[in-house]
Design a protein around this motif. Structure first.
Motif, mmCIF file in Angstrom:
data_model
loop_
_atom_site.group_PDB
_atom_site.id
_atom_site.type_symbol
_atom_site.label_atom_id
_atom_site.label_comp_id
_atom_site.label_asym_id
_atom_site.label_seq_id
_atom_site.Cartn_x
_atom_site.Cartn_y
_atom_site.Cartn_z
ATOM 1 N N UNK A 42 0.850 -1.186 0.000
ATOM 2 C CA UNK A 42 0.000 0.000 0.000
ATOM 3 C C UNK A 42 0.888 1.240 0.000
ATOM 4 N N UNK A 43 0.789 2.030 -1.049
ATOM 5 C CA UNK A 43 1.567 3.257 -1.135
ATOM 6 C C UNK A 43 0.709 4.416 -0.629
ATOM 7 N N UNK A 44 1.253 5.237 0.250
ATOM 8 C CA UNK A 44 0.459 6.359 0.746
ATOM 9 C C UNK A 44 0.218 7.381 -0.357
ATOM 10 N N UNK A 45 -0.909 8.038 -0.245
ATOM 11 C CA UNK A 45 -1.228 9.106 -1.198
ATOM 12 C C UNK A 45 -0.258 10.257 -0.978
ATOM 13 N N UNK A 46 -0.013 11.069 -2.010
ATOM 14 C CA UNK A 46 0.848 12.232 -1.823
ATOM 15 C C UNK A 46 0.308 13.128 -0.704
ATOM 16 N N UNK A 47 1.220 13.728 0.038
ATOM 17 C CA UNK A 47 0.811 14.577 1.155
ATOM 18 C C UNK A 47 0.320 15.930 0.637
ATOM 19 N N UNK A 48 -0.985 16.061 0.559
ATOM 20 C CA UNK A 48 -1.590 17.314 0.134
ATOM 21 C C UNK A 48 -2.192 17.989 1.353
ATOM 22 N N UNK A 49 -2.812 17.199 2.173
ATOM 23 C CA UNK A 49 -3.393 17.668 3.422
ATOM 24 C C UNK A 49 -2.565 17.076 4.555
ATOM 25 N N UNK A 50 -3.035 17.274 5.768
ATOM 26 C CA UNK A 50 -2.335 16.679 6.905
ATOM 27 C C UNK A 50 -2.287 15.165 6.708
ATOM 28 N N UNK A 51 -1.130 14.531 6.906
ATOM 29 C CA UNK A 51 -1.024 13.088 6.677
ATOM 30 C C UNK A 51 -1.920 12.309 7.640
ATOM 31 N N UNK A 52 -2.470 11.232 7.136
ATOM 32 C CA UNK A 52 -3.302 10.373 7.965
ATOM 33 C C UNK A 52 -2.424 9.370 8.695
ATOM 34 N N UNK A 53 -3.017 8.692 9.649
ATOM 35 C CA UNK A 53 -2.288 7.655 10.371
ATOM 36 C C UNK A 53 -1.848 6.551 9.413
ATOM 37 N N UNK A 54 -2.689 6.220 8.420
ATOM 38 C CA UNK A 54 -2.329 5.201 7.434
ATOM 39 C C UNK A 54 -1.118 5.638 6.604
ATOM 40 N N UNK A 55 -1.069 6.935 6.221
ATOM 41 C CA UNK A 55 0.082 7.450 5.478
ATOM 42 C C UNK A 55 1.362 7.252 6.283
ATOM 43 N N UNK A 56 1.301 7.649 7.541
ATOM 44 C CA UNK A 56 2.483 7.571 8.393
ATOM 45 C C UNK A 56 2.883 6.117 8.668
ATOM 46 N N UNK A 57 1.900 5.242 8.820
ATOM 47 C CA UNK A 57 2.189 3.826 9.037
ATOM 48 C C UNK A 57 2.893 3.228 7.826
ATOM 49 N N UNK A 58 2.400 3.545 6.621
ATOM 50 C CA UNK A 58 3.017 3.021 5.398
ATOM 51 C C UNK A 58 4.442 3.551 5.233
ATOM 52 N N UNK A 59 4.650 4.830 5.528
ATOM 53 C CA UNK A 59 5.992 5.402 5.429
ATOM 54 C C UNK A 59 6.925 4.785 6.465
ATOM 55 N N UNK A 60 6.420 4.576 7.659
ATOM 56 C CA UNK A 60 7.238 3.951 8.704
ATOM 57 C C UNK A 60 7.643 2.535 8.300
ATOM 58 N N UNK A 61 6.741 1.803 7.655
ATOM 59 C CA UNK A 61 7.057 0.444 7.204
ATOM 60 C C UNK A 61 8.157 0.471 6.143
ATOM 61 N N UNK A 62 8.089 1.421 5.215
ATOM 62 C CA UNK A 62 9.127 1.540 4.196
ATOM 63 C C UNK A 62 10.480 1.835 4.844
ATOM 64 N N UNK A 63 10.492 2.735 5.796
ATOM 65 C CA UNK A 63 11.735 3.090 6.484
ATOM 66 C C UNK A 63 12.262 1.885 7.267
ATOM 67 N N UNK A 64 11.369 1.149 7.946
ATOM 68 C CA UNK A 64 11.783 -0.013 8.711
ATOM 69 C C UNK A 64 12.445 -1.051 7.808
ATOM 70 N N UNK A 65 11.852 -1.295 6.631
ATOM 71 C CA UNK A 65 12.444 -2.274 5.718
ATOM 72 C C UNK A 65 13.832 -1.849 5.279
ATOM 73 N N UNK A 66 14.007 -0.561 5.012
ATOM 74 C CA UNK A 66 15.321 -0.065 4.594
ATOM 75 C C UNK A 66 16.320 -0.154 5.740
ATOM 76 N N UNK A 67 15.875 0.163 6.969
ATOM 77 C CA UNK A 67 16.764 0.063 8.124
ATOM 78 C C UNK A 67 17.198 -1.375 8.369
ATOM 79 N N UNK A 68 16.297 -2.319 8.105
ATOM 80 C CA UNK A 68 16.633 -3.733 8.298
ATOM 81 C C UNK A 68 17.797 -4.175 7.412
ATOM 82 N N UNK A 69 18.042 -3.461 6.327
ATOM 83 C CA UNK A 69 19.124 -3.830 5.414
ATOM 84 C C UNK A 69 20.500 -3.321 5.864
#
Length: 158
Positions: free
Chosen positions: A82-109
């Motif tokens: 699930x890719x978060x929608x572009x940040x046009x308005x205040x980010x939703x919790x789902x946006x932040x969760x998806x971004x955090x997951x992407x960062x976590x996967x990169x950190x795991x490497x």
């Protein structure tokens, strides 16, 4: 000019790299915990090892085995992320969760980068992630700034 056996697969890897916003082979190499040389080889159609294939597939958001499928003349299979929608308005919790997951996967490497390429490569990977996180923080802050109803531009404190 030499002919490489998997040139079509190489073009698909390059196209996907660019589509995902990796503006350079070095950026993809960092995300994949691989070397720029391995990314360059893969993009030219030179076969790469199984470890490199797995790392590239992960960074390119393809299912495991996609590069082998391309080597056989097929197409890669995208991961269903699930890719978060572009940040046009205040980010939703789902946006932040998806971004955090992407960062976590990169950190795991990062430990793989350290063990395979040494501390300098690991520092470079951490630096790149830090820069991306800072850019993300700016996007979140910009999206969260209240708008002035009179001119539709962000309100700045004096």
């Amino acid at each position: 000019m030499p002919h490489f056996p998997h040139a079509d697969a190489g073009r698909m890897i390059r196209t996907r790299r660019i589509a995902l916003g990796y503006t350079s082979q070095e950026a993809l190499a960092t995300a994949a915990a691989s070397s720029t040389r391995m990314v360059a080889d893969a993009e030219r159609g030179i076969p790469v090892g199984s470890k490199t294939k797995v790392r590239l597939e992960r960074a390119l958001l393809w299912e495991h085995g996609s590069i082998d499928e391309m080597y056989a003349g097929g197409k890669p299979t995208e991961q269903h992320v699930e890719q978060p929608a572009p940040l046009v308005e205040e980010p939703t919790e789902d946006d932040l969760t998806a971004l955090a997951e992407q960062i976590r996967r990169r950190l795991d490497l990062i430990p793989d980068v350290y063990s395979d390429y040494g501390p300098d490569a690991a520092r470079a990977a951490v630096q790149r992630l830090s820069e991306e996180m800072a850019a993300l923080q700016r996007r979140i802050a910009d999206a969260s700034v209240p708008k002035n109803p009179h001119n539709n531009s962000p309100r700045h404190a004096s």
